[in-house]
Design a protein around this motif. Structure first.
Motif, PDB file in Angstrom:
ATOM      1  N   ARG A 110       0.729  -1.327  -0.012  1.00 16.06           N
ATOM      2  CA  ARG A 110       0.089   0.006  -0.075  1.00 16.06           C
ATOM      3  C   ARG A 110       0.722   1.202  -0.048  1.00 16.06           C
ATOM      4  N   ARG A 111       0.278   2.378  -0.596  1.00 11.78           N
ATOM      5  CA  ARG A 111       1.110   3.517  -0.972  1.00 11.78           C
ATOM      6  C   ARG A 111       1.072   4.313   0.512  1.00 11.78           C
ATOM      7  N   ILE A 112       2.198   4.614   0.966  1.00 11.25           N
ATOM      8  CA  ILE A 112       2.415   5.307   2.286  1.00 11.25           C
ATOM      9  C   ILE A 112       2.259   7.061   1.756  1.00 11.25           C
ATOM     10  N   ALA A 113       3.362   7.217   0.629  1.00 10.64           N
ATOM     11  CA  ALA A 113       3.303   8.666   0.327  1.00 10.64           C
ATOM     12  C   ALA A 113       3.918   8.539  -0.994  1.00 10.64           C
ATOM     13  N   SER A 114       3.767   9.884  -1.712  1.00 13.15           N
ATOM     14  CA  SER A 114       4.487  10.240  -2.949  1.00 13.15           C
ATOM     15  C   SER A 114       5.170  11.502  -2.927  1.00 13.15           C
ATOM     16  N   THR A 139       1.874   7.106   9.068  1.00 12.28           N
ATOM     17  CA  THR A 139       1.217   8.278   9.571  1.00 12.28           C
ATOM     18  C   THR A 139       1.499   9.829   9.271  1.00 12.28           C
ATOM     19  N   ALA A 140       2.939   9.904   9.938  1.00  7.09           N
ATOM     20  CA  ALA A 140       3.303  11.110   9.602  1.00  7.09           C
ATOM     21  C   ALA A 140       3.586  11.478   7.986  1.00  7.09           C
ATOM     22  N   LEU A 141       3.979  10.590   7.136  1.00  7.13           N
ATOM     23  CA  LEU A 141       4.353  10.858   6.053  1.00  7.13           C
ATOM     24  C   LEU A 141       2.924  10.887   5.353  1.00  7.13           C
TER      25      LEU A 141
END
Length: 396
Positions: free
Chosen positions: A87-91, A364-366
């Motif tokens: 699953r994507r965390i961030a881009s 979560t932070a990202l």
């Protein structure tokens, strides 16, 4: 120390990315250059690399951008993924604020572009099969002894640029501490794309406890470069066949790429201590690239820092009143930048490999930050510009 002597060539030891770029930058500033390379052929090892905008500005200034884009693939972002679910965390956007691209490319393609430009330049001579045996200060410069097969010969020069990599022969002959194992190994392989199907653009990274993986397109999208980084120990070093087992609980897409890559090549990672001196023998020798400051690849800046070094060194030599002043200016410009990149590398190493529950907080932070906000964290790195100099690129 007198002004830089333009009546005799500057000597570069090493025809890797940093050495070839330095030769082109120096030639563009009006210097003659001789490159000595111990290999009989210029062949880049490894599979792929990432060229961020800071490095591409240098190569664009050398007139090489169009050739690089023929072989490379533009990336708009780096996508960070969870190790096990994918699953994507961030881009994180990677195109610079001025539009300079971020390109993934096969190392051999980059080497070919650089080598072609070197061969077209009348100011550069490339000597292959030249293995450095010794060096010694002599009046007005340095004497270097090279072996070429059964022949041994002396070369006298006023300035040596040591661009011979992490296991630098020059550093060893100067008595400097060897590069030290970083406690990690990078497994590299390529996944061929089906005919007519290009790999997805962009860079993807899977973050997991003690390990991470990176994939990006090379060879014009016909292949995907896959890198797996894990702790270095006797088991991992001896057992590339065990990679599917060690990544068996990771994302299915990544596991499919590992299976498709087949036999992957392991590269133990080494670093050069931050306190290694760069200037030697009364400013007659300077180290650049990995020979000066090899670092871990967690910010994809190994090649980028060598390319930056080349541009700053050439500009300093072209502008400064003396060779000593040029090398001092080069060092004052580069050391703070290299130190900041090293800190970023160590930060990435920490956050990439966090175990649960700390990884949940990282994710979560990202995730709550916007892509634009994440991209701004790297403006200081990607928005760097090479010094402006008057160029003499005749004969290209």
């Amino acid at each position: 120390m007198s002004a830089v002597d333009r009546t005799r060539p500057i000597t570069i030891v090493g025809a890797g990315i940093g050495g070839l770029t330095a030769a082109l930058e120096l030639a563009g500033c009006g210097f003659s250059v001789e490159i000595f390379e111990r290999a009989a052929q210029v062949q880049e090892v490894g599979a792929g690399l990432q060229l961020s905008p800071n490095a591409l500005r240098v190569l664009d200034g050398l007139g090489l951008m169009d050739a690089l884009l023929v072989h490379g693939t533009r990336a708009r972002e780096v996508t960070l993924r969870r190790a096990f679910s994918g699953r994507r965390i961030a881009s994180v956007p990677v195109v610079a604020s001025d539009g300079t691209p971020y390109v993934s490319i096969h190392r051999a393609d980059l080497q070919t572009v650089l080598l072609g430009a070197v061969e077209r330049s009348p100011a550069i001579t490339l000597r292959l099969g030249a293995s450095l045996e010794s060096l010694a200060p002599k009046r007005g410069g340095l004497d270097l002894w090279f072996a070429d097969g059964g022949t041994r010969y002396k070369h006298h020069t006023g300035l040596v640029v040591g661009a011979d990599g992490v296991h630098s022969s020059i550093a060893r002959r100067l008595g400097l501490a060897a590069a030290t194992p970083a406690g990690a190994i990078a497994w590299r392989g390529c996944v061929a794309q089906p005919t007519g199907v290009a790999s997805s653009p962009g860079v993807e990274a899977w973050l997991g406890p003690r390990r991470h993986a990176v994939a990006y397109p090379i060879s014009g999208g016909r292949e995907t470069n896959l890198v797996l980084i894990e702790p270095m120990n006797r088991t991992s070093e001896a057992d590339p066949a065990g990679l599917p087992r060690r990544f068996r609980s990771w994302d299915r897409q990544l596991r499919s790429m590992i299976a498709a890559a087949g036999d992957m090549t392991g590269w133990p990672l080494y670093v050069v201590r931050p306190d290694r001196p760069w200037r030697h023998i009364d400013d007659r020798l300077i180290l650049i690239g990995d020979a000066a400051h090899a670092m871990l690849p967690y910010a994809a800046q190994g090649a980028g820092m060598a390319i930056e070094d080349a541009a700053v060194l050439a500009a300093a030599l072209a502008r400064a009143p003396t060779q000593g002043a040029a090398l001092a200016h080069y060092e004052s410009e580069r050391k703070p930048r290299i130190a900041r990149v090293r800190r970023r590398v160590l930060f990435h190493r920490m956050i990439y490999h966090l175990p649960a529950p700390f990884s949940f907080g990282r994710n979560t932070a990202l995730a709550i930050r916007s892509p634009e906000s994440l991209g701004k964290d790297l403006d200081w790195l990607y928005d760097w510009r090479p010094p402006a100099v008057s160029r003499d690129v005749g004969g290209d």
